[in-house]
Design a protein around this motif. Structure first.
Motif, PDB file in Angstrom:
ATOM      1  N   HIS A  12     -10.361  -3.624  36.368  1.00 14.19           N
ATOM      2  CA  HIS A  12      -9.504  -4.459  35.521  1.00 14.19           C
ATOM      3  C   HIS A  12      -9.912  -5.926  35.616  1.00 14.19           C
ATOM      4  N   GLU A  13     -10.186  -6.390  36.825  1.00  9.96           N
ATOM      5  CA  GLU A  13     -10.589  -7.789  37.020  1.00  9.96           C
ATOM      6  C   GLU A  13     -11.942  -8.076  36.364  1.00  9.96           C
ATOM      7  N   THR A  14     -12.860  -7.114  36.435  1.00 13.58           N
ATOM      8  CA  THR A  14     -14.169  -7.304  35.796  1.00 13.58           C
ATOM      9  C   THR A  14     -14.020  -7.386  34.286  1.00 13.58           C
ATOM     10  N   ARG A  15     -13.187  -6.529  33.738  1.00 14.28           N
ATOM     11  CA  ARG A  15     -12.951  -6.557  32.294  1.00 14.28           C
ATOM     12  C   ARG A  15     -12.390  -7.895  31.848  1.00 14.28           C
ATOM     13  N   ILE A  16     -11.411  -8.399  32.590  1.00 13.47           N
ATOM     14  CA  ILE A  16     -10.823  -9.697  32.254  1.00 13.47           C
ATOM     15  C   ILE A  16     -11.862 -10.801  32.375  1.00 13.47           C
ATOM     16  N   ALA A  17     -12.662 -10.754  33.442  1.00 13.85           N
ATOM     17  CA  ALA A  17     -13.679 -11.789  33.643  1.00 13.85           C
ATOM     18  C   ALA A  17     -14.688 -11.794  32.505  1.00 13.85           C
ATOM     19  N   LEU A  18     -15.088 -10.633  32.041  1.00 16.08           N
ATOM     20  CA  LEU A  18     -16.033 -10.558  30.920  1.00 16.08           C
ATOM     21  C   LEU A  18     -15.413 -11.083  29.634  1.00 16.08           C
ATOM     22  N   SER A  19     -14.171 -10.739  29.392  1.00 15.00           N
ATOM     23  CA  SER A  19     -13.523 -11.204  28.167  1.00 15.00           C
ATOM     24  C   SER A  19     -13.353 -12.721  28.178  1.00 15.00           C
ATOM     25  N   TRP A  20     -12.893 -13.268  29.306  1.00 13.46           N
ATOM     26  CA  TRP A  20     -12.728 -14.725  29.391  1.00 13.46           C
ATOM     27  C   TRP A  20     -14.070 -15.440  29.294  1.00 13.46           C
ATOM     28  N   ALA A  21     -15.112 -14.856  29.878  1.00 17.31           N
ATOM     29  CA  ALA A  21     -16.444 -15.457  29.771  1.00 17.31           C
ATOM     30  C   ALA A  21     -16.890 -15.498  28.317  1.00 17.31           C
ATOM     31  N   ALA A  22     -16.653 -14.409  27.591  1.00 20.35           N
ATOM     32  CA  ALA A  22     -17.019 -14.363  26.171  1.00 20.35           C
ATOM     33  C   ALA A  22     -16.260 -15.422  25.378  1.00 20.35           C
ATOM     34  N   ILE A  23     -14.984 -15.575  25.675  1.00 22.21           N
ATOM     35  CA  ILE A  23     -14.177 -16.572  24.961  1.00 22.21           C
ATOM     36  C   ILE A  23     -14.642 -17.986  25.291  1.00 22.21           C
ATOM     37  N   ARG A  24     -14.827 -18.265  26.577  1.00 24.65           N
ATOM     38  CA  ARG A  24     -15.238 -19.623  26.981  1.00 24.65           C
ATOM     39  C   ARG A  24     -16.565 -20.013  26.342  1.00 24.65           C
ATOM     40  N   LEU A  25     -17.525 -19.111  26.394  1.00 23.09           N
ATOM     41  CA  LEU A  25     -18.845 -19.434  25.846  1.00 23.09           C
ATOM     42  C   LEU A  25     -18.785 -19.591  24.331  1.00 23.09           C
ATOM     43  N   ILE A  36     -24.896 -11.299  24.666  1.00 29.19           N
ATOM     44  CA  ILE A  36     -24.287 -10.465  25.689  1.00 29.19           C
ATOM     45  C   ILE A  36     -24.825 -10.829  27.068  1.00 29.19           C
ATOM     46  N   GLU A  37     -26.122 -11.129  27.142  1.00 31.83           N
ATOM     47  CA  GLU A  37     -26.711 -11.534  28.421  1.00 31.83           C
ATOM     48  C   GLU A  37     -26.035 -12.779  28.981  1.00 31.83           C
ATOM     49  N   ASP A  38     -25.680 -13.708  28.091  1.00 32.91           N
ATOM     50  CA  ASP A  38     -25.001 -14.934  28.524  1.00 32.91           C
ATOM     51  C   ASP A  38     -23.626 -14.618  29.099  1.00 32.91           C
ATOM     52  N   ILE A  39     -22.915 -13.726  28.421  1.00 30.69           N
ATOM     53  CA  ILE A  39     -21.567 -13.357  28.860  1.00 30.69           C
ATOM     54  C   ILE A  39     -21.622 -12.689  30.234  1.00 30.69           C
ATOM     55  N   ALA A  40     -22.555 -11.748  30.380  1.00 26.05           N
ATOM     56  CA  ALA A  40     -22.680 -11.049  31.658  1.00 26.05           C
ATOM     57  C   ALA A  40     -23.006 -12.022  32.789  1.00 26.05           C
ATOM     58  N   THR A  47     -25.960  -6.895  32.448  1.00 28.23           N
ATOM     59  CA  THR A  47     -25.695  -6.483  31.069  1.00 28.23           C
ATOM     60  C   THR A  47     -25.276  -5.015  31.018  1.00 28.23           C
ATOM     61  N   ARG A  48     -25.786  -4.226  31.937  1.00 22.15           N
ATOM     62  CA  ARG A  48     -25.374  -2.822  31.992  1.00 22.15           C
ATOM     63  C   ARG A  48     -23.887  -2.718  32.292  1.00 22.15           C
ATOM     64  N   THR A  49     -23.412  -3.554  33.215  1.00 19.18           N
ATOM     65  CA  THR A  49     -21.985  -3.552  33.521  1.00 19.18           C
ATOM     66  C   THR A  49     -21.183  -3.973  32.295  1.00 19.18           C
ATOM     67  N   PHE A  50     -21.666  -4.989  31.580  1.00 16.65           N
ATOM     68  CA  PHE A  50     -20.985  -5.378  30.336  1.00 16.65           C
ATOM     69  C   PHE A  50     -20.828  -4.180  29.426  1.00 16.65           C
ATOM     70  N   SER A  51     -21.908  -3.404  29.264  1.00 14.00           N
ATOM     71  CA  SER A  51     -21.900  -2.255  28.348  1.00 14.00           C
ATOM     72  C   SER A  51     -20.952  -1.157  28.802  1.00 14.00           C
ATOM     73  N   ASN A  52     -20.598  -1.152  30.083  1.00 14.08           N
ATOM     74  CA  ASN A  52     -19.620  -0.179  30.570  1.00 14.08           C
ATOM     75  C   ASN A  52     -18.211  -0.494  30.084  1.00 14.08           C
ATOM     76  N   GLY A  55     -18.669  -2.634  23.796  1.00 12.94           N
ATOM     77  CA  GLY A  55     -19.835  -2.301  23.003  1.00 12.94           C
ATOM     78  C   GLY A  55     -20.504  -3.506  22.376  1.00 12.94           C
ATOM     79  N   THR A  56     -19.710  -4.549  22.101  1.00 12.36           N
ATOM     80  CA  THR A  56     -20.219  -5.750  21.445  1.00 12.36           C
ATOM     81  C   THR A  56     -19.555  -6.979  22.041  1.00 12.36           C
ATOM     82  N   LYS A  57     -20.120  -8.142  21.760  1.00 12.54           N
ATOM     83  CA  LYS A  57     -19.484  -9.378  22.228  1.00 12.54           C
ATOM     84  C   LYS A  57     -18.158  -9.603  21.499  1.00 12.54           C
ATOM     85  N   GLY A  58     -18.064  -9.115  20.250  1.00 10.27           N
ATOM     86  CA  GLY A  58     -16.801  -9.231  19.527  1.00 10.27           C
ATOM     87  C   GLY A  58     -15.676  -8.477  20.206  1.00 10.27           C
ATOM     88  N   GLU A  59     -15.959  -7.281  20.689  1.00 11.09           N
ATOM     89  CA  GLU A  59     -14.948  -6.522  21.424  1.00 11.09           C
ATOM     90  C   GLU A  59     -14.495  -7.275  22.668  1.00 11.09           C
TER      91      GLU A  59
END
Length: 205
Positions: A12-25, A36-40, A47-52, A55-59
């Motif tokens: 759950h924490e990883t998911r939140i961290a990825l989403s906030w990273a995507a928003i901030r960037l 996606i590489e930037d977000i990860a 990037t593999r963890t991101f894909s887990n 599916g996209t940076k929009g998601e």
């Protein structure tokens, strides 16, 4: 906490961290300039963890929008059973809108952050994702309203109507938050918008 609980918490924490990273960037650079590489990298994972998780940076960007509806629905489910529906919804929105962050009374949002968010939500490539997240969130709120009122979320008008009104009200809060000058504190906007609904939306005087 057992091993399974700890594992779920970390996910759950990883998911939140990825989403906030995507928003901030996206707010800082613009949607087209974020990979996606930037977000990860920003979240400190591969990037593999991101894909887990996405599916996209929009998601990833829109995930927090979906989480907000979940948080509001969860908060509404915890409200006292005998509480009037709009009082319960108002309290749930105040609890869930900021996704666990306390809403500091009177705090005005940062203008530069709001400007970036304004550009992000207007991004055409994200509109489909926002629409899907909004529909899913509305359905979740309808289910909780049905539980509270003894109605059927699939066949009765009332829970669907209330959830649709809540979704529309949240859109108004967001537009006001992003577009009002000078910016208004979030709590003031929520209490204003949902207070009008609780009062039956009387005509302005």
């Amino acid at each position: 906490m057992d091993a399974n609980g700890l594992r779920e918490r970390r996910k759950h924490e990883t998911r939140i961290a990825l989403s906030w990273a995507a928003i901030r960037l996206t707010v800082e650079r613009g949607y087209a300039n974020v990979r996606i590489e930037d977000i990860a990298a920003e979240a400190g994972v591969s990037t593999r963890t991101f894909s887990n998780y996405f599916g996209t940076k929009g998601e990833a960007i829109v995930a927090r929008h979906r989480d907000r509806a979940r948080a509001i629905a969860a908060a509404l489910r915890e409200r006292p059973a005998g509480e009037p529906i709009w009082a319960a919804i108002t309290a749930a929105v105040l609890a869930g809108f900021a996704l666990g962050e306390p809403i500091t009374e009177g705090r005005v949002p940062d203008r530069s952050w709001l400007a970036g968010i304004r550009l992000m939500v207007a991004e055409p490539a994200l509109q489909s994702e926002f629409h899907k997240a909004g529909a899913a969130g509305e359905a979740e709120i309808a289910r909780v309203v049905a539980e509270r009122t003894g109605t059927d979320a699939e066949t009765d008008v009332y829970p669907a109507l209330v959830a649709g009104v809540v979704a529309a009200a949240l859109n108004v809060v967001t537009r006001q938050l992003l577009g009002t000058e000078p910016p208004r504190p979030m709590e003031d906007l929520i209490r204003d918008v949902f207070g009008r609904l609780a009062a039956g939306l009387p005509e302005p005087r």
